[in-house]
Design an enzyme around this catalytic site. Sequence first.
Site, mmCIF file in Angstrom:
data_model
loop_
_atom_site.group_PDB
_atom_site.id
_atom_site.type_symbol
_atom_site.label_atom_id
_atom_site.label_comp_id
_atom_site.label_asym_id
_atom_site.label_seq_id
_atom_site.Cartn_x
_atom_site.Cartn_y
_atom_site.Cartn_z
ATOM 1 N N THR B 156 1.296 -5.031 6.815
ATOM 2 C CA THR B 156 0.087 -5.286 5.934
ATOM 3 C C THR B 156 1.060 -5.742 4.441
ATOM 4 O O THR B 156 0.168 -7.126 4.402
ATOM 5 C CB THR B 156 0.822 -3.512 5.538
ATOM 6 N N LYS B 182 7.366 -5.225 11.716
ATOM 7 C CA LYS B 182 6.823 -4.768 9.930
ATOM 8 C C LYS B 182 7.136 -3.646 10.015
ATOM 9 O O LYS B 182 7.540 -3.075 10.444
ATOM 10 C CB LYS B 182 5.734 -4.642 10.034
ATOM 11 N N THR B 193 4.769 1.820 6.789
ATOM 12 C CA THR B 193 5.415 1.818 8.407
ATOM 13 C C THR B 193 5.874 1.262 9.050
ATOM 14 O O THR B 193 5.883 0.066 8.553
ATOM 15 C CB THR B 193 3.550 1.627 8.464
ATOM 16 N N GLU B 279 9.696 -2.921 -0.499
ATOM 17 C CA GLU B 279 8.651 -3.240 -1.161
ATOM 18 C C GLU B 279 9.418 -3.384 -2.468
ATOM 19 O O GLU B 279 10.258 -2.596 -3.154
ATOM 20 C CB GLU B 279 8.132 -1.797 -1.624
ATOM 21 N N ASN B 401 3.751 0.831 -6.657
ATOM 22 C CA ASN B 401 3.623 2.034 -6.500
ATOM 23 C C ASN B 401 2.653 2.975 -7.235
ATOM 24 O O ASN B 401 2.645 3.881 -6.726
ATOM 25 C CB ASN B 401 4.382 3.052 -5.533
ATOM 26 N N THR B 406 -7.307 -0.075 -5.539
ATOM 27 C CA THR B 406 -8.392 -0.820 -6.003
ATOM 28 C C THR B 406 -8.913 -0.738 -4.947
ATOM 29 O O THR B 406 -8.838 -1.324 -4.103
ATOM 30 C CB THR B 406 -7.983 -2.344 -6.827
#
Lengths: 406, 406
Positions: B156, B182, B193, B279, B401, B406
Amino acid sequence: MTLVNIVSSINIKGGVTSPKSFFSGGTHCGLRRKKLDFGWLYSSIPAKAAAVYTQNAFQAAPLKVTQESIAKEQKLQLVVVNSANANACTGKEGLENARLTRKYASEEAGLPEHLVAVQSTGLIGVQLPMDKVETGIRSINLESQDAASFEQAILTTDTCTKHASVECEIEGKQVTIGGAAKGSGMIDPNMATMLAYITTDADVSQDALKSLLKKTTDKTYNQITVDGDSSTNDTVVVLANGAAETSELDEFHPEWGAFEEAFTKLSEELAKKIARDGEGATKLIEVQVEGAATAADAGKIAKSIISSNLVKTAIHGADPNWGRIVCAAGYSGASMESEAVDVYLGPIQVVSEGLPLDFDEAEASAYLTQSDIYIKVKLEDGTGAAQAWGCDLSYEYVRINASYRT
Amino acid sequence: MTLVNIVSSINIKGGVTSPKSFFSGGTHCGLRRKKLDFGWLYSSIPAKAAAVYTQNAFQAAPLKVTQESIAKEQKLQLVVVNSANANACTGKEGLENARLTRKYASEEAGLPEHLVAVQSTGLIGVQLPMDKVETGIRSINLESQDAASFEQAILTTDTCTKHASVECEIEGKQVTIGGAAKGSGMIDPNMATMLAYITTDADVSQDALKSLLKKTTDKTYNQITVDGDSSTNDTVVVLANGAAETSELDEFHPEWGAFEEAFTKLSEELAKKIARDGEGATKLIEVQVEGAATAADAGKIAKSIISSNLVKTAIHGADPNWGRIVCAAGYSGASMESEAVDVYLGPIQVVSEGLPLDFDEAEASAYLTQSDIYIKVKLEDGTGAAQAWGCDLSYEYVRINASYRT
């Protein structure tokens, strides 16, 4: 609830000296550079006492000493609190210092040691400078009713003092419950420590006081989170001195419901004030869960949502990100029928029966720019309900906590 | 451990097609703008299969369909994965779409439906555009050995692909285990995820494969965290096709230890790659706990430390903030003798027997500027040991986050 009429609304100007025969004050003893750093809370009548403490395995020395004091007679008359130093991870010397603090304070106040509790918040792993603590103790004025100084003296990097009071009528007499708290300030290398002090002039049986505090703590203080880190020093202490001249209250008293309601309302108010002043917080978030299988399940779900970094950042960014709310509910560990979940952001329903609605995203985003955010989750698993409170996760949180200690 | 000689070190260039008779590839079917978004993993021999799934109550539709497939014969031959859409919170239509995906893929590959697993990751609450998924399925090339395209297609917002392989010798034959994963990318309004696919050409009994995957998952994938939010789609699937021509392995095989070690090593490698690419992460943090009462307690303590926002921000800021580490250990829920805790930051001991040492703060801070941070916590409660992996908490995490979708 019919009881609501005999419980007053929250008095946000009230505090620990609102109930009769309570006194308090604060001073600067040199632990902090300029701010007040030593406070005391005194009841002129020995008060029945109960306390709850952090579950952290590294419980700080003053918590042990406070437990020793209360264990003796379940009463307290004086609580002394220093900020800037947590007296945690300080070993035997720390424990001796906490005991010495109690000894000096009992001598200063002319009280037996077991009626004195000691509390600390601040830096971990540094021994208490006892000369400064002694200076603080010598400044104790038992006739002071300067609750504002007490409230300031217990803060670390909280941005505001936290206090309130509430009244109810018992046996035709006015009973007052007051409180002061500190929350999620940061003193390096410490973590957010939560302290709360509740006073009441009701007479309450020791068993009832203890179980009420436990029950209320589970519903209020234990349902707030700033970052999920529970400290070495978290404590809530309640003193009931009986100055309102009620009979001794317990669960079997016909007006116990009013007292419990008032007590819970006050605790909820203090808990919300702590959450709102979380590190870097710009918003108070309240999560309400209804229809869970049990109240415990509802509590888990509410706490899981309020603790989610992804929910907290989404709300910081005013993103009506229902998927993160649903996800956090889903991993809470509570059982739930996932196809019967409704979610509301304030007045706007965003999820119905587990599926997203075609809501107005701009309207929902505008709602999330407010300073008080309500999230409601409705389930169809039973009648369990609970609330939780927290705050958004901001750049400022990272800045505060990633800054090297100076 | 004497077994270490017959297990090779990690081959970081390896992947799911390193074991014999595995094929894979990826394509662009239009779910994402330009990047690959549809991948497949194929074994030319029906492979014994096991999988573990998220405990989230909102388990996504494809997980249910994959469970149905494996339940039939505990075998799989084809796994198809789409990114950009999680097919979660999509109700009956989502479940029908997951079943349809399996049906189309089984027709395309000429396989019975129960040998096909389907997987999705991405946006929550949006129905799969089945025309695009069909386009992906029609592109499946069962002879492709383009593992790199598979690895890309399942991402992702991961910043890199995650793959590795490891070899061991069983019955004099080379056995290979490969994997792709992933991690903690973000697709709005989704959460991180975690997906992992493990292939091996060993023959492994279905029961042994299942229990090995469960045990390994608890020690590796379940010991990583980026933000504590466990998703609706997390899955680990393992396929063992027997192409290496070993006899059927299980716990009673004399060389099972070597296989288990290799399998664990590969899983740990994939787990670490996921943690490192969390992240906003700038550092991989590894926590090792030794001397806990039980392995489960050690696991709790390690996970608690790695999950602490305060520890994560301190490491982001290169602050050797031992108090936060000790505190997170203390509230982990594991029992411990708090006066026997030692803490190390890399080579530097900062806490001894629960008390801070007078360590060189500048040296410790310099250590924390590295990209791989090791925290070791030694207890004296038993022989339980465990590890956990995570990453620092940065401004970038908040930015990613808190950005409006968008």
